[in-house]
Design an enzyme around this catalytic site. Structure first.
Site, short mmCIF file in Angstrom:
data_model
loop_
_atom_site.label_atom_id
_atom_site.label_comp_id
_atom_site.label_asym_id
_atom_site.label_seq_id
_atom_site.Cartn_x
_atom_site.Cartn_y
_atom_site.Cartn_z
N LYS A 62 38.61 21.30 53.97
CA LYS A 62 39.00 21.84 54.98
C LYS A 62 38.73 21.07 56.38
CE LYS A 62 39.00 26.63 53.59
NZ LYS A 62 38.59 27.99 53.68
N LYS A 79 46.44 25.12 44.36
CA LYS A 79 45.66 26.44 44.19
C LYS A 79 46.71 27.36 45.14
CE LYS A 79 42.25 27.65 46.61
NZ LYS A 79 41.01 27.98 47.06
N LYS A 84 46.03 31.44 50.93
CA LYS A 84 46.09 32.00 52.04
C LYS A 84 46.47 31.09 53.06
CE LYS A 84 42.63 35.43 51.45
NZ LYS A 84 41.29 35.59 51.64
P1 TYM Z 1 38.42 33.71 49.36
O1 TYM Z 1 38.37 34.93 50.25
O2 TYM Z 1 38.61 32.50 49.45
O3 TYM Z 1 38.65 34.21 47.92
C1 TYM Z 1 38.32 35.58 47.49
C2 TYM Z 1 38.14 35.42 45.99
O4 TYM Z 1 39.26 35.03 45.40
C3 TYM Z 1 39.27 33.91 44.46
N1 TYM Z 1 40.39 33.14 44.58
C4 TYM Z 1 41.20 32.49 43.62
N2 TYM Z 1 41.03 33.08 42.35
C5 TYM Z 1 42.06 32.42 41.30
N3 TYM Z 1 43.15 31.59 41.95
C6 TYM Z 1 43.18 31.58 43.09
N4 TYM Z 1 44.18 30.87 43.50
C7 TYM Z 1 42.27 31.99 44.09
N5 TYM Z 1 42.25 31.96 45.32
C8 TYM Z 1 41.15 32.68 45.79
C9 TYM Z 1 37.93 33.04 44.88
O5 TYM Z 1 37.49 32.36 44.01
C10 TYM Z 1 37.15 34.46 45.29
O6 TYM Z 1 36.25 34.86 44.27
N6 TYM Z 1 33.42 31.97 49.83
C11 TYM Z 1 34.25 33.20 49.56
C12 TYM Z 1 33.69 34.30 49.87
C13 TYM Z 1 32.50 34.52 49.82
C14 TYM Z 1 31.71 35.08 48.97
C15 TYM Z 1 30.47 35.45 49.29
C16 TYM Z 1 32.05 35.41 47.52
C17 TYM Z 1 31.39 34.54 50.92
N7 TYM Z 1 30.23 34.93 50.67
C18 TYM Z 1 29.30 36.02 48.31
C19 TYM Z 1 31.10 35.90 46.66
C20 TYM Z 1 29.94 36.22 47.14
C21 TYM Z 1 35.78 32.85 49.77
O7 TYM Z 1 36.01 32.07 50.75
O8 TYM Z 1 36.48 33.67 49.00
#
Ligand code: TYM
Length: 334
Positions: A112, A195, A198
């Site tokens: 990022k 991947k 968003k």
């Molecule tokens: P975020 O918002 O990027 O994604 C949310 C969840 O979706 C999963 N994910 C995917 N899984 C499979 N294939 C993909 N292409 C894909 N894109 C996203 C992510 O692995 C995630 O599980 N840092 C985290 C948010 C967060 C969080 C936490 C999660 C903040 N604090 C505490 C768990 C516990 C994030 O950016 O997720």
């Protein structure tokens, strides 16, 4: 010990098929066996610029997506991260003892921040510390996520371990990641080596939970493929990332293994897979989209539910933070 789940998604734009298959769809399996806390991660979202009006709408939309995907509010707590001030407070404490070297190693930060690391914000660098605070505040035993969050979970375990060792006290629980390997990495429809995300500028690269059936048909129809017929075994998918991705999505939705899916499509042209895959996607996502539309229109219901969730979360988080402050030797506030 209470078996507790804590996990969430950032409210940036609409949730996509990667979020759904890699994360949200798997959360349901914990509802009857664990205490479940699902939150909407708005503090993390602002590590990149967000439009304020869109952020508010996306936060409610994420809550609607959780409920419409089966997170029965009677069986879990749903809340917004910024409604629980202890997240930021614990993040500060943990940040004071997390070496910069650990944070500089995080691949998500490197991706990022890009080449101009000095221009990246402090928030982007300390993102994983806030994530560790999210998890450790609730003494979560399991954290269901996609593969891209694995490194952050490892860091969380290291931070917990180092705090406990320093104070010779088991204040924090080291959480176990829960990753469903077969759907841990859903790839872009435009490039099977990237991947689904968003932040990809191409809308064609992802299916949103809010996409109508004709949009889903169109995106799958245009999804990148290769020139060969579909193979009969998973082994033959090496070096065919687009074919693998479409077959893996089909397998996840149909409940078949990848091996069974390959056998089913052995020798077929991509258009056959694409037609059957679109049908499956529409059958899975349409009820969710329609339920989300209903829920999103009812701000009163969603906001009350989120408030209730935050109350519960603040109780647990408040206890942990008090324990942490006492451990540090902070003078107790009257
Ligand atoms: P975020 O918002 O990027 O994604 C949310 C969840 O979706 C999963 N994910 C995917 N899984 C499979 N294939 C993909 N292409 C894909 N894109 C996203 C992510 O692995 C995630 O599980 N840092 C985290 C948010 C967060 C969080 C936490 C999660 C903040 N604090 C505490 C768990 C516990 C994030 O950016 O997720």
């Amino acid at each position: 010990m209470t078996q507790r789940i804590l996990t969430g998604v950032q409210p940036t734009g609409s949730l996509h098929l990667g979020n759904y298959l890699g994360a949200i769809r798997n959360w349901r399996s914990f509802l009857d066996s664990h205490e479940c806390l699902f939150f909407i991660v708005d503090l993390h979202a602002i590590t990149l610029p967000q439009d304020p009006g869109e952020l508010t709408a996306s936060t409610r939309r994420a809550a609607a997506a959780y409920i419409a995907s089966g997170m029965d509010p009677q069986k879990c707590s749903i809340f917004v991260q910024s409604h629980v001030p202890q997240h930021g407070e614990l993040a500060w404490v943990l940040g004071c003892s997390t070496p910069l070297g650990w944070l500089n190693r995080m691949t998500q930060f490197k991706d990022k921040a890009g080449k101009q690391k000095d221009q990246a914000s402090l928030g982007l660098l300390s993102y994983p510390v806030l994530m560790a605070a999210d998890i450790l505040l609730y003494k979560a035993t399991h954290v269901p996520v996609g593969e891209d969050q694995k490194q952050h979970l490892e860091l969380t375990r290291d931070i917990a371990q180092s705090f406990n060792s320093r104070f010779e006290k088991e204040v924090f629980i080291k959480p176990e990641p829960f990753i469903v390997e077969s759907v841990a990495r859903i790839m872009s429809l435009r490039d099977g080596t990237k991947k689904m995300s968003k932040s990809d500028p191409s809308e064609q690269s992802r299916i949103h939970l809010t996409d109508a059936p004709d949009v889903i048909y169109d995106k799958i129809k245009r999804a990148k493929t290769d020139m060969d017929l579909l193979p009969g075994t998973p082994e033959a998918l090496e070096n065919r990332p687009e074919a693998r991705n479409l077959l893996e999505i089909f397998a996840a939705l149909s409940g078949k293994t990848l091996k069974e899916t390959c056998l089913h499509f052995e020798g077929c042209v991509f258009s056959k897979l694409k037609t059957e895959l679109s049908d499956l996607l529409i059958a899975e996502l349409s009820p969710i989209r329609l339920e989300m539309e209903k829920l999103e229109a009812d701000h009163g219901y969603l906001d009350d539910l989120l408030q209730k969730g935050a109350q519960k979360a603040r109780e647990i988080a408040g206890e942990t933070l008090a324990e942490v402050y006492a451990t540090l030797g902070f003078l107790k506030a009257k």
